[in-house]
Scaffold this motif. Structure first.
Motif, PDB file in Angstrom:
ATOM      1  N   GLU A 173       0.829  -1.206   0.000  1.00  0.00           N
ATOM      2  CA  GLU A 173       0.000   0.000   0.000  1.00  0.00           C
ATOM      3  C   GLU A 173       0.863   1.256   0.000  1.00  0.00           C
ATOM      4  OE1 GLU A 173      -3.498   2.466   0.342  1.00  0.00           O
ATOM      5  OE2 GLU A 173      -3.056   0.474  -0.464  1.00  0.00           O
ATOM      6  N   ALA A 174       1.954   1.223   0.769  1.00  0.00           N
ATOM      7  CA  ALA A 174       2.834   2.383   0.844  1.00  0.00           C
ATOM      8  C   ALA A 174       3.586   2.605  -0.469  1.00  0.00           C
ATOM      9  CB  ALA A 174       3.820   2.213   1.999  1.00  0.00           C
ATOM     10  N   ALA A 175       3.948   1.502  -1.154  1.00  0.00           N
ATOM     11  CA  ALA A 175       4.756   1.621  -2.368  1.00  0.00           C
ATOM     12  C   ALA A 175       3.932   2.002  -3.586  1.00  0.00           C
ATOM     13  CB  ALA A 175       5.499   0.305  -2.636  1.00  0.00           C
ATOM     14  N   MET A 176       2.661   1.608  -3.621  1.00  0.00           N
ATOM     15  CA  MET A 176       1.829   2.001  -4.751  1.00  0.00           C
ATOM     16  C   MET A 176       1.634   3.514  -4.742  1.00  0.00           C
ATOM     17  SD  MET A 176       0.879  -0.334  -6.884  1.00  0.00           S
ATOM     18  CE  MET A 176      -0.509   0.446  -7.693  1.00  0.00           C
ATOM     19  N   PRO A 177       1.863   4.184  -5.865  1.00  0.00           N
ATOM     20  CA  PRO A 177       1.669   5.639  -5.883  1.00  0.00           C
ATOM     21  C   PRO A 177       0.227   6.011  -5.543  1.00  0.00           C
ATOM     22  CG  PRO A 177       2.844   4.891  -7.854  1.00  0.00           C
ATOM     23  CD  PRO A 177       2.341   3.658  -7.164  1.00  0.00           C
ATOM     24  N   ASP A 178       0.074   7.104  -4.843  1.00  0.00           N
ATOM     25  CA  ASP A 178      -1.259   7.605  -4.535  1.00  0.00           C
ATOM     26  C   ASP A 178      -1.944   7.983  -5.845  1.00  0.00           C
ATOM     27  OD1 ASP A 178      -3.523   8.904  -3.709  1.00  0.00           O
ATOM     28  OD2 ASP A 178      -2.514  10.267  -2.332  1.00  0.00           O
ATOM     29  N   PRO A 179      -3.050   7.325  -6.197  1.00  0.00           N
ATOM     30  CA  PRO A 179      -3.686   7.629  -7.487  1.00  0.00           C
ATOM     31  C   PRO A 179      -4.186   9.057  -7.594  1.00  0.00           C
ATOM     32  CG  PRO A 179      -5.107   6.239  -6.137  1.00  0.00           C
ATOM     33  CD  PRO A 179      -3.783   6.292  -5.447  1.00  0.00           C
ATOM     34  N   ALA A 180      -4.421   9.679  -6.462  1.00  0.00           N
ATOM     35  CA  ALA A 180      -4.891  11.066  -6.498  1.00  0.00           C
ATOM     36  C   ALA A 180      -3.795  12.031  -6.905  1.00  0.00           C
ATOM     37  CB  ALA A 180      -5.458  11.468  -5.134  1.00  0.00           C
ATOM     38  N   ALA A 181      -2.574  11.545  -6.967  1.00  0.00           N
ATOM     39  CA  ALA A 181      -1.462  12.411  -7.363  1.00  0.00           C
ATOM     40  C   ALA A 181      -1.129  12.184  -8.835  1.00  0.00           C
ATOM     41  CB  ALA A 181      -0.252  12.144  -6.464  1.00  0.00           C
ATOM     42  N   GLY A 182      -0.070  11.426  -9.120  1.00  0.00           N
ATOM     43  CA  GLY A 182       0.410  11.285 -10.493  1.00  0.00           C
ATOM     44  C   GLY A 182      -0.559  10.615 -11.447  1.00  0.00           C
ATOM     45  N   LEU A 183      -1.289   9.596 -10.992  1.00  0.00           N
ATOM     46  CA  LEU A 183      -2.192   8.881 -11.890  1.00  0.00           C
ATOM     47  C   LEU A 183      -3.306   9.789 -12.387  1.00  0.00           C
ATOM     48  CD1 LEU A 183      -3.171   6.331 -13.298  1.00  0.00           C
ATOM     49  CD2 LEU A 183      -4.362   5.699 -11.180  1.00  0.00           C
ATOM     50  N   ASP A 184      -3.919  10.509 -11.499  1.00  0.00           N
ATOM     51  CA  ASP A 184      -5.008  11.391 -11.924  1.00  0.00           C
ATOM     52  C   ASP A 184      -4.521  12.426 -12.928  1.00  0.00           C
ATOM     53  OD1 ASP A 184      -6.911  10.094 -10.468  1.00  0.00           O
ATOM     54  OD2 ASP A 184      -7.016  11.563  -8.845  1.00  0.00           O
ATOM     55  N   ALA A 185      -3.329  12.948 -12.707  1.00  0.00           N
ATOM     56  CA  ALA A 185      -2.777  13.929 -13.637  1.00  0.00           C
ATOM     57  C   ALA A 185      -2.525  13.297 -15.001  1.00  0.00           C
ATOM     58  CB  ALA A 185      -1.477  14.503 -13.082  1.00  0.00           C
ATOM     59  N   ALA A 186      -2.033  12.054 -15.015  1.00  0.00           N
ATOM     60  CA  ALA A 186      -1.784  11.371 -16.284  1.00  0.00           C
ATOM     61  C   ALA A 186      -3.088  11.091 -17.020  1.00  0.00           C
ATOM     62  CB  ALA A 186      -1.031  10.064 -16.027  1.00  0.00           C
ATOM     63  N   LEU A 187      -4.121  10.719 -16.296  1.00  0.00           N
ATOM     64  CA  LEU A 187      -5.418  10.457 -16.925  1.00  0.00           C
ATOM     65  C   LEU A 187      -6.021  11.743 -17.485  1.00  0.00           C
ATOM     66  CD1 LEU A 187      -6.967   7.937 -14.365  1.00  0.00           C
ATOM     67  CD2 LEU A 187      -5.861   7.430 -16.536  1.00  0.00           C
TER      68      LEU A 187
END
Length: 264
Positions: free
Chosen positions: A82-96
């Motif tokens: 859980e700690a290693a998976m990037p917070d989706p609210a950060a980089g993932l949302d920006a990429a989407l």
């Protein structure tokens, strides 16, 4: 049975953070600190280097003190993932958001961000398989992939299967890269000095170098392979397995979306 097996990990991942232990001196331990110590060990040595004793030593506490916060290694690994998976609210949302509104572009961006997460922490490939407890970040990644397919006319089961298919392709590429990287100097020697992993030639280059030697010795026995390798050497196209496979998967999903009469 499921609650007995995964209940402690679920409570650690989703419940309020535990307070200080009722007995013994307060050491200032937190779940975030414990997970961070485990992640650092796994990044350096792989998941096999992680143990409750090793994490306790990194935190300068006794193993029994650690057990007051985390009941066992399974729960420790769940916290680490859980700690290693990037917070989706950060980089993932920006990429989407950069990908736009189309399901194909958004699912493609999701896949590439997932590969980046596996590249940053290769041990996640082992830590995130099988039936297990999952935390808010992992569920957040799944939520965003499914949201990309909303309005496409797919059933819930079809959307879930589509996401699993894309994730499986990403995992396969990450596994190949991890294997090449783990080969280290030995893999480079076999491949005639080609660098391993994503930073070097990549799995396709490694395989191509090995097959090149096979073709030099027995090429007449494998004419189709020889023609394919000659085409790669002439026209390029190595290390495109992620994009090629991903595009073909998305093509297939697109056919299903078209059959449902939905846009995308």
């Amino acid at each position: 049975m499921a609650d007995e097996q995964w209940g402690p990990a679920v409570r650690l991942l989703w419940g309020p953070p535990p307070g200080p232990p009722a007995r013994g001196p307060r050491r200032g331990l937190t779940l975030e600190g414990i997970a961070g110590a485990g992640v650092a060990i796994a990044d350096a040595e792989g998941l096999g280097g992680v143990s409750m004793q090793r994490v306790a030593a990194e935190l300068a506490v006794t193993k029994m003190a650690l057990y007051r916060y985390v009941p066992g290694k399974a729960e420790l690994v769940a916290l680490m993932a859980e700690a290693a998976m990037p917070d989706p609210a950060a980089g993932l949302d920006a990429a989407l958001e950069r990908a736009g509104s189309g399901w194909r572009e958004r699912l493609g961006a999701w896949a590439r961000e997932l590969l980046a997460a596996f590249r940053a922490h290769p041990w996640l490939l082992r830590a995130t398989v099988g039936a297990r407890a999952v935390g808010p970040r992992e569920v957040g990644w799944l939520e965003r992939a499914l949201a990309a397919l909303e309005g496409c006319g797919l059933s819930g089961a079809e959307s879930m299967d589509a996401v699993v298919l894309v994730a499986g392709h990403v995992r396969g590429i990450a596994e190949q890269e991890r294997a090449v990287s783990a080969g280290g100097a030995a893999g480079a020697a076999v491949a005639g000095g080609a660098a391993g992993g994503a930073a070097g030639g990549g799995p396709d280059v490694e395989l191509g170098a090995v097959l090149g030697e096979v073709m030099r010795l027995r090429g007449a026995d494998f004419p189709a392979l020889g023609a394919a390798l000659a085409s790669v050497a002439r026209d390029g196209g190595q290390d495109q397995a992620l994009d090629f496979g991903l595009e073909r998967i998305l093509d297939g999903i697109g056919l299903l979306v078209a059959a449902r009469g939905a846009g995308g």
